[in-house]
Design a protein around this motif. Structure first.
Motif, PDB file in Angstrom:
ATOM      1  N   PHE A   1       0.882  -1.165   0.000  1.00  0.00           N
ATOM      2  CA  PHE A   1       0.000   0.000   0.000  1.00  0.00           C
ATOM      3  C   PHE A   1       0.922   1.217   0.000  1.00  0.00           C
ATOM      4  CE2 PHE A   1      -2.229   3.323   2.514  1.00  0.00           C
ATOM      5  CZ  PHE A   1      -3.122   3.676   1.514  1.00  0.00           C
ATOM      6  N   PRO A   2       0.835   2.045  -1.072  1.00  0.00           N
ATOM      7  CA  PRO A   2       1.838   3.106  -1.245  1.00  0.00           C
ATOM      8  C   PRO A   2       1.309   4.533  -1.116  1.00  0.00           C
ATOM      9  CG  PRO A   2       1.005   2.450  -3.375  1.00  0.00           C
ATOM     10  CD  PRO A   2       0.113   1.804  -2.326  1.00  0.00           C
ATOM     11  N   PRO A   3       0.894   4.963   0.070  1.00  0.00           N
ATOM     12  CA  PRO A   3       0.370   6.329   0.188  1.00  0.00           C
ATOM     13  C   PRO A   3       1.449   7.395   0.055  1.00  0.00           C
ATOM     14  CG  PRO A   3       0.664   5.381   2.350  1.00  0.00           C
ATOM     15  CD  PRO A   3       0.955   4.282   1.369  1.00  0.00           C
ATOM     16  N   GLU A   4       1.052   8.501  -0.535  1.00  0.00           N
ATOM     17  CA  GLU A   4       1.938   9.660  -0.540  1.00  0.00           C
ATOM     18  C   GLU A   4       1.633  10.428   0.754  1.00  0.00           C
ATOM     19  OE1 GLU A   4       1.500  12.080  -4.026  1.00  0.00           O
ATOM     20  OE2 GLU A   4       2.816  13.642  -3.220  1.00  0.00           O
TER      21      GLU A   4
ATOM     22  N   GLY B   1     -11.502   6.259   0.428  1.00  0.00           N
ATOM     23  CA  GLY B   1     -11.001   5.670  -0.823  1.00  0.00           C
ATOM     24  C   GLY B   1      -9.726   4.873  -0.575  1.00  0.00           C
ATOM     25  N   HIS B   2      -8.854   5.434   0.262  1.00  0.00           N
ATOM     26  CA  HIS B   2      -7.643   4.700   0.613  1.00  0.00           C
ATOM     27  C   HIS B   2      -7.987   3.415   1.359  1.00  0.00           C
ATOM     28  CE1 HIS B   2      -5.820   8.864   0.301  1.00  0.00           C
ATOM     29  NE2 HIS B   2      -5.117   8.163  -0.562  1.00  0.00           N
TER      30      HIS B   2
ATOM     31  N   SER C   1      -8.360   0.669  -0.953  1.00  0.00           N
ATOM     32  CA  SER C   1      -7.074   0.182  -1.438  1.00  0.00           C
ATOM     33  C   SER C   1      -6.331  -0.620  -0.361  1.00  0.00           C
ATOM     34  CB  SER C   1      -6.248   1.388  -1.905  1.00  0.00           C
ATOM     35  OG  SER C   1      -4.955   1.005  -2.236  1.00  0.00           O
TER      36      SER C   1
ATOM     37  N   HIS D   1      -8.218   8.666   3.389  1.00  0.00           N
ATOM     38  CA  HIS D   1      -9.675   8.760   3.356  1.00  0.00           C
ATOM     39  C   HIS D   1     -10.292   7.403   3.014  1.00  0.00           C
ATOM     40  CE1 HIS D   1      -9.136   8.920  -0.967  1.00  0.00           C
ATOM     41  NE2 HIS D   1      -8.548  10.109  -0.928  1.00  0.00           N
TER      42      HIS D   1
ATOM     43  N   THR E   1      -4.950   2.423  -8.898  1.00  0.00           N
ATOM     44  CA  THR E   1      -6.244   2.846  -9.440  1.00  0.00           C
ATOM     45  C   THR E   1      -6.150   3.120 -10.945  1.00  0.00           C
ATOM     46  OG1 THR E   1      -5.674   4.884  -8.296  1.00  0.00           O
ATOM     47  CG2 THR E   1      -7.468   3.631  -7.395  1.00  0.00           C
TER      48      THR E   1
ATOM     49  N   MET F   1     -13.193  13.492  -2.415  1.00  0.00           N
ATOM     50  CA  MET F   1     -12.154  12.539  -2.030  1.00  0.00           C
ATOM     51  C   MET F   1     -10.742  12.998  -2.368  1.00  0.00           C
ATOM     52  SD  MET F   1     -13.483   9.399  -0.938  1.00  0.00           S
ATOM     53  CE  MET F   1     -14.260   8.370  -2.145  1.00  0.00           C
ATOM     54  N   SER F   2     -10.595  14.150  -3.024  1.00  0.00           N
ATOM     55  CA  SER F   2      -9.237  14.554  -3.383  1.00  0.00           C
ATOM     56  C   SER F   2      -8.517  15.140  -2.167  1.00  0.00           C
ATOM     57  CB  SER F   2      -9.300  15.568  -4.525  1.00  0.00           C
ATOM     58  OG  SER F   2      -8.338  16.570  -4.330  1.00  0.00           O
ATOM     59  N   LYS F   3      -7.309  14.629  -1.917  1.00  0.00           N
ATOM     60  CA  LYS F   3      -6.549  15.093  -0.750  1.00  0.00           C
ATOM     61  C   LYS F   3      -6.279  16.584  -0.823  1.00  0.00           C
ATOM     62  CE  LYS F   3      -3.428  11.737  -0.809  1.00  0.00           C
ATOM     63  NZ  LYS F   3      -2.161  11.031  -0.542  1.00  0.00           N
TER      64      LYS F   3
ATOM     65  N   ARG G   1     -11.283   3.280  -8.718  1.00  0.00           N
ATOM     66  CA  ARG G   1     -11.225   3.934  -7.419  1.00  0.00           C
ATOM     67  C   ARG G   1     -12.635   4.088  -6.850  1.00  0.00           C
ATOM     68  NH1 ARG G   1      -7.730   7.812  -7.817  1.00  0.00           N
ATOM     69  NH2 ARG G   1      -8.352   9.127  -6.104  1.00  0.00           N
ATOM     70  N   LEU G   2     -12.692   4.277  -5.572  1.00  0.00           N
ATOM     71  CA  LEU G   2     -13.976   4.500  -4.929  1.00  0.00           C
ATOM     72  C   LEU G   2     -14.409   5.951  -5.109  1.00  0.00           C
ATOM     73  CD1 LEU G   2     -16.312   3.808  -2.964  1.00  0.00           C
ATOM     74  CD2 LEU G   2     -14.781   4.449  -1.109  1.00  0.00           C
TER      75      LEU G   2
HETATM   76  P1  ATP Z   1      -5.688  11.906  -4.031  1.00  0.00           P
HETATM   77  O1  ATP Z   1      -5.974  11.905  -5.502  1.00  0.00           O
HETATM   78  O2  ATP Z   1      -6.885  11.983  -3.150  1.00  0.00           O
HETATM   79  O3  ATP Z   1      -4.622  12.876  -3.625  1.00  0.00           O
HETATM   80  P2  ATP Z   1      -3.865   9.792  -4.314  1.00  0.00           P
HETATM   81  O4  ATP Z   1      -4.269   8.726  -5.229  1.00  0.00           O
HETATM   82  O5  ATP Z   1      -2.875  10.764  -4.824  1.00  0.00           O
HETATM   83  O6  ATP Z   1      -5.142  10.463  -3.721  1.00  0.00           O
HETATM   84  P3  ATP Z   1      -2.078   8.294  -2.725  1.00  0.00           P
HETATM   85  O7  ATP Z   1      -1.590   8.590  -1.372  1.00  0.00           O
HETATM   86  O8  ATP Z   1      -1.148   8.362  -3.856  1.00  0.00           O
HETATM   87  O9  ATP Z   1      -3.317   9.230  -2.955  1.00  0.00           O
HETATM   88  O10 ATP Z   1      -2.830   6.915  -2.723  1.00  0.00           O
HETATM   89  C1  ATP Z   1      -2.327   5.732  -2.140  1.00  0.00           C
HETATM   90  C2  ATP Z   1      -3.045   4.566  -2.743  1.00  0.00           C
HETATM   91  O11 ATP Z   1      -4.434   4.656  -2.516  1.00  0.00           O
HETATM   92  C3  ATP Z   1      -2.845   4.531  -4.243  1.00  0.00           C
HETATM   93  O12 ATP Z   1      -2.565   3.198  -4.623  1.00  0.00           O
HETATM   94  C4  ATP Z   1      -4.150   4.999  -4.785  1.00  0.00           C
HETATM   95  O13 ATP Z   1      -4.396   4.436  -6.036  1.00  0.00           O
HETATM   96  C5  ATP Z   1      -5.131   4.533  -3.722  1.00  0.00           C
HETATM   97  N1  ATP Z   1      -6.316   5.382  -3.728  1.00  0.00           N
HETATM   98  C6  ATP Z   1      -6.372   6.723  -3.615  1.00  0.00           C
HETATM   99  N2  ATP Z   1      -7.637   7.165  -3.725  1.00  0.00           N
HETATM  100  C7  ATP Z   1      -8.412   6.069  -3.891  1.00  0.00           C
HETATM  101  C8  ATP Z   1      -9.806   5.854  -4.069  1.00  0.00           C
HETATM  102  N3  ATP Z   1     -10.682   6.865  -4.092  1.00  0.00           N
HETATM  103  N4  ATP Z   1     -10.249   4.587  -4.211  1.00  0.00           N
HETATM  104  C9  ATP Z   1      -9.391   3.563  -4.171  1.00  0.00           C
HETATM  105  N5  ATP Z   1      -8.065   3.694  -4.025  1.00  0.00           N
HETATM  106  C10 ATP Z   1      -7.570   4.920  -3.874  1.00  0.00           C
END
Ligand code: ATP
Ligand code: MG
Length: 557
Positions: free
Chosen positions: A30-33, A41-42, A45, A39, A229, A267-269, A259-260
């Motif tokens: 699981f690779p969060p930035e 959505g994460h 994942s 949230h 996603t 849902m955008s960070k 994505r959810l």
């Molecule tokens: P945002 O667009 O909200 O900034 P992001 O995709 O840039 O979110 P990351 O921290 O890069 O956020 O996400 C970590 C993981 O979670 C990634 O593999 C991403 O694909 C997944 N993810 C993010 N948002 C969703 C979502 N709405 N539904 C499912 N998986 C998600």
């Protein structure tokens, strides 16, 4: 190994890989930035990555994808750890940071140069896009595309040494400027960025692009299935190209899923950060936020979120999930387990004229009719009680079964009462409602078979606990907050009534509520203590979810 049956398309790929011997283990990440809080959505994942690996006896890494130096913060790293753990998943010792791989990633970039597969380009800003062409037009080669290897290597090392300013040049892959997929038109690999990084400090002034760092990080960690996603689908050829160009073995495979998206939920960070910065909400863990910490503070349990993720399933087509499904998951759980309690959010006083002053009866009520094992409790009933302001009407319409001047109503578990008089102030506001009770109706039972349709909750005035109760509604009034009309901005759709605070009266035991407790306030919904206000010693309850089940009803239709 006994290979389990697949239950979605990702598992089908995995089962295939295990059966054909392409893989002998499953390893996801699981690779969060770390540029915001996680949230819902994460959560999808996280559940997907951890439970997929677990199903096949595999492992999941937690990797902080911190390749963008300017935006990441330690607060986010800590919150991500807390949230993943709270959701019930364990990455054990496998916690990594993409920035830990900077040396290796840099070496791989030098290798690309040595293989003649990357070059230093000096095109700037607009020129880069101009040379790239468009969806319908091929791009044209950069004037620096055919630089000799030695010159590229020298320039790249000087980039690393900090000799050039930001934007002066960048390393790009040498792929195909006419490729139908724009991502393959000599994409950037490394760029100059004179920024401090939260972990590597000022060691680097060049940073790898996500598209380069990600497949390499996956490869270093022996990831087998790199789940991401759908927006990365068009990047997959590049993901594969880098691994192939570097002639790596046992390469990870990128698999995309939808994505959810949730109705009424942003849902955008980046936008969530704006809500926090502009103080539209009380912080990342505001109970109205779709963040995991917000849901936690709102009263959601990890299991209800996992249940939700399970129910929505995994697919390859983008769709919008009805937020009522999330409400349904927590409601089901709380209905089975929550302690029942009486609460009056907007109180009005009722005086029972034929009840002796100073007399109190013990009324026995069930703690949870769904689960008799939770037993009963006793609450005191006396001459003065609070009822909900809306449970009384002077001039009621037909079929109003609550308290009104000529009607009788049942006080939950106690007695039938009848209104005899209303005291008002000069402005006509109700001060108190005078009633009489029927002594024969003790326990709320009809003494002679006469029908009393309405049952309302009550709280004894001298025993009542005062507390603030917060009711929540969607933060956005738009069903799809991503779908803002062109002449508007998303903040035009903020719901001004997303949080309503009430000065409520609660039954006595609520004064001893703890953070772990979950309550159903009769007729009002499910509630929990607010963890933040609790730190200040304040008694504040959040409504987790209403009682009304619009999801179940919709399904029934
Ligand atoms: P945002 O667009 O909200 O900034 P992001 O995709 O840039 O979110 P990351 O921290 O890069 O956020 O996400 C970590 C993981 O979670 C990634 O593999 C991403 O694909 C997944 N993810 C993010 N948002 C969703 C979502 N709405 N539904 C499912 N998986 C998600
Ligand atoms: Mg991202």
């Amino acid at each position: 190994m006994n290979i389990p049956e697949p239950s979605n398309f990702i598992q089908e790929i995995i089962v295939d890989d295990l059966k054909t011997g392409k893989r002998n283990a499953v390893h996801t990440r699981f690779p969060p930035e770390p540029n915001g809080y996680l949230h819902i959505g994460h959560a999808k994942s996280i559940c997907l990555n951890f439970s997929t690996a677990a199903k096949f006896g595999g492992k999941t890494n937690l990797r902080f994808d911190d390749t963008n130096p300017s935006k990441e913060e330690i607060e986010y790293v800590d919150s991500i750890r807390e949230d993943v753990r709270w959701l019930g998943f364990d990455w054990e010792e496998r916690e990594y940071f993409a920035s830990d791989y900077y040396d290796q990633i840099y070496d791989f970039a030098e290798q690309l140069i040595l293989k003649g597969k990357a070059y230093i380009c000096e095109l700037k800003g607009d020129a880069v896009s101009e040379y790239r062409g468009t969806l319908t037009e091929a791009g044209k080669p950069s004037p620096w595309r055919d630089r000799p290897v030695s010159e590229n290597l020298d320039l790249f090392r000087r980039m690393k040494a900090g000799e050039f300013e930001e934007g002066a040049c960048f390393l790009r892959a040498k792929i195909d400027m006419a490729h139908p997929n724009m991502n393959m038109r000599d994409p950037a690999v490394y760029r100059i960025k004179k920024a401090s990084h939260h972990r590597t400090g000022d060691k680097w002034c060049i940073y790898p692009m996500y598209d380069f760092a990600h497949p390499i990080s996956d490869w270093i960690e022996n990831i087998t299935h790199s789940i991401c996603t759908l927006e990365f689908e068009a990047h997959r050829p590049l993901y594969d190209w880098f691994l192939q160009a570097l002639e790596l073995k046992n390469c990870p495979q990128q698999i995309e899923f939808a994505r959810l998206n949730l109705t009424y939920t942003m849902m955008s960070k980046r936008r969530l950060l704006e809500l926090v910065q502009n103080k539209v909400v009380m912080g990342w863990s505001d109970p109205r936020m779709p963040t995991i910490s917000g849901l936690r503070r709102r009263g959601y349990s990890p299991s209800s979120i996992r249940e939700f993720c399970d129910r929505i399933g995994i697919s390859k087509a983008d769709s919008m999930v009805d937020i009522n499904l999330l409400y349904f998951c927590i409601r089901e759980e709380l209905n089975a387990s929550a302690q029942r309690a009486m609460a009056v959010l907007n109180p009005v006083k009722v005086v029972i004229d034929n009840w002796e002053e100073g007399r109190f009866d013990e009324i026995e009520v069930e703690n949870n009719p769904e689960n008799p094992a939770q037993g009963n409790r006793k609450i005191l009933f006396g001459r003065e009680i609070y009822i909900e302001r809306d449970d009384f009407m002077e001039n009621p319409p037909k079929k109003y079964f609550r308290l009104h001047p000529d009607g009788e109503v049942r006080l939950k578990g106690a007695y039938f009462i009848k209104c005899v008089r209303v005291d008002k102030d000069d402005q006509g506001n109700i001060l108190e409602i005078h009633c009489t009770y029927d002594p024969a109706s003790r326990g709320g039972e009809s003494p002679d078979g006469r029908k009393v349709k309405g049952t309302i909750q009550w709280v004894s005035v001298p025993h009542a606990v005062s507390a603030e109760v917060r009711l929540f509604d969607h933060l956005f009034t738009l069903e799809n907050p991503a779908d803002v009309p062109e002449d508007k901005v998303w903040s035009d759709y903020l719901n001004p009534n997303s949080m309503i605070k009430c000065e409520a009266k609660l039954e006595p035991m609520m004064g001893k509520a703890t953070l772990a407790d979950r309550y159903q306030f009769m007729r009002l919904g499910y509630f929990c203590l607010d963890s933040e206000e609790n730190k200040q010693g304040k008694l504040v309850f959040n409504r987790t979810v209403e009682l009304k089940d619009s999801w179940g009803k919709m399904q029934a239709k």
